[in-house]
Write a protein that holds these residues in place. Sequence first.
Motif, PDB file in Angstrom:
ATOM      1  N   GLN A 187       0.841  -1.198   0.000  1.00  0.00           N
ATOM      2  CA  GLN A 187       0.000   0.000   0.000  1.00  0.00           C
ATOM      3  C   GLN A 187       0.871   1.240   0.000  1.00  0.00           C
ATOM      4  O   GLN A 187       0.565   2.226  -0.654  1.00  0.00           O
ATOM      5  N   GLU A 188       1.958   1.182   0.753  1.00  0.00           N
ATOM      6  CA  GLU A 188       2.912   2.287   0.822  1.00  0.00           C
ATOM      7  C   GLU A 188       4.314   1.713   0.661  1.00  0.00           C
ATOM      8  O   GLU A 188       4.631   0.677   1.208  1.00  0.00           O
ATOM      9  N   GLY A 225       1.743 -23.413  -1.555  1.00  0.00           N
ATOM     10  CA  GLY A 225       0.475 -23.977  -1.129  1.00  0.00           C
ATOM     11  C   GLY A 225       0.512 -24.357   0.337  1.00  0.00           C
ATOM     12  O   GLY A 225       1.543 -24.266   1.013  1.00  0.00           O
ATOM     13  N   GLY A 226      -0.617 -24.782   0.842  1.00  0.00           N
ATOM     14  CA  GLY A 226      -0.717 -25.265   2.211  1.00  0.00           C
ATOM     15  C   GLY A 226      -0.310 -24.245   3.248  1.00  0.00           C
ATOM     16  O   GLY A 226      -0.687 -23.071   3.176  1.00  0.00           O
ATOM     17  N   ASP A 227       0.511 -24.692   4.203  1.00  0.00           N
ATOM     18  CA  ASP A 227       0.899 -23.817   5.306  1.00  0.00           C
ATOM     19  C   ASP A 227       1.774 -22.654   4.846  1.00  0.00           C
ATOM     20  O   ASP A 227       1.737 -21.573   5.424  1.00  0.00           O
ATOM     21  N   LEU A 228       2.541 -22.831   3.762  1.00  0.00           N
ATOM     22  CA  LEU A 228       3.347 -21.721   3.250  1.00  0.00           C
ATOM     23  C   LEU A 228       2.454 -20.635   2.658  1.00  0.00           C
ATOM     24  O   LEU A 228       2.700 -19.441   2.852  1.00  0.00           O
ATOM     25  N   ALA A 229       1.413 -21.030   1.939  1.00  0.00           N
ATOM     26  CA  ALA A 229       0.472 -20.043   1.382  1.00  0.00           C
ATOM     27  C   ALA A 229      -0.256 -19.313   2.506  1.00  0.00           C
ATOM     28  O   ALA A 229      -0.449 -18.096   2.438  1.00  0.00           O
ATOM     29  N   ASP A 230      -0.659 -20.053   3.556  1.00  0.00           N
ATOM     30  CA  ASP A 230      -1.331 -19.422   4.697  1.00  0.00           C
ATOM     31  C   ASP A 230      -0.410 -18.417   5.386  1.00  0.00           C
ATOM     32  O   ASP A 230      -0.844 -17.318   5.740  1.00  0.00           O
ATOM     33  N   LEU A 231       0.861 -18.796   5.559  1.00  0.00           N
ATOM     34  CA  LEU A 231       1.829 -17.886   6.179  1.00  0.00           C
ATOM     35  C   LEU A 231       1.990 -16.625   5.332  1.00  0.00           C
ATOM     36  O   LEU A 231       1.983 -15.513   5.861  1.00  0.00           O
ATOM     37  N   TRP A 232       2.134 -16.773   4.014  1.00  0.00           N
ATOM     38  CA  TRP A 232       2.303 -15.620   3.144  1.00  0.00           C
ATOM     39  C   TRP A 232       1.083 -14.702   3.222  1.00  0.00           C
ATOM     40  O   TRP A 232       1.229 -13.476   3.276  1.00  0.00           O
ATOM     41  N   LYS A 233      -0.108 -15.260   3.236  1.00  0.00           N
ATOM     42  CA  LYS A 233      -1.321 -14.434   3.325  1.00  0.00           C
ATOM     43  C   LYS A 233      -1.357 -13.646   4.634  1.00  0.00           C
ATOM     44  O   LYS A 233      -1.646 -12.447   4.632  1.00  0.00           O
ATOM     45  N   ARG A 282      -1.119  -9.554   4.910  1.00  0.00           N
ATOM     46  CA  ARG A 282      -2.119  -8.711   5.587  1.00  0.00           C
ATOM     47  C   ARG A 282      -1.448  -7.830   6.636  1.00  0.00           C
ATOM     48  O   ARG A 282      -1.733  -6.641   6.740  1.00  0.00           O
ATOM     49  N   THR A 283      -0.566  -8.396   7.413  1.00  0.00           N
ATOM     50  CA  THR A 283       0.120  -7.661   8.473  1.00  0.00           C
ATOM     51  C   THR A 283       0.995  -6.541   7.912  1.00  0.00           C
ATOM     52  O   THR A 283       1.113  -5.485   8.528  1.00  0.00           O
TER      53      THR A 283
END
Length: 140
Positions: free
Chosen positions: A28-29, A79-87, A91-92
């Motif tokens: 965003q910035e 995918g899987g837990d790596l994709a969840d971590l990246w998401k 967001r953070t």
Amino acid sequence: MESPQSMILLHPPTYNFFEWRVLEANFQEGDPSRHLVGRTEDNIRVSSPIFVVDEVLRSCVTYSRNVYRLVGMPGQELGGDLADLWKRWGRTNGVVSAIDVTDEVLALFGTVDEELGFCNEVIPDDFPRTPFWGRFPGSN
């Protein structure tokens, strides 16, 4: 401060990284940056922005001064837990979009392998493959 290239050569890797991918994040910035996502021996993680890539040593130095040694080929996909971590990380940290640039980094590795003559080498069938369990002079 030492140069990133000497840092890679003089310091052991902070992390050996498996099933790694390289993602370029747009925020965003601020300016876009590239990050490693993958597995260490102990956990999964997203790196701080990549500062330099060493194609010969297949290592990256990040702005946090960690040295990541990229072990083996990258993971097939995020995918899987790596994709969840990246998401969650995205967001953070205000990521609005990201593209996977792993193939671009892998192409750099391939170019260097060709330049150094590491491609298409075949180990002869008669090359010894059993480990030698010897001693070095001066060892007990």
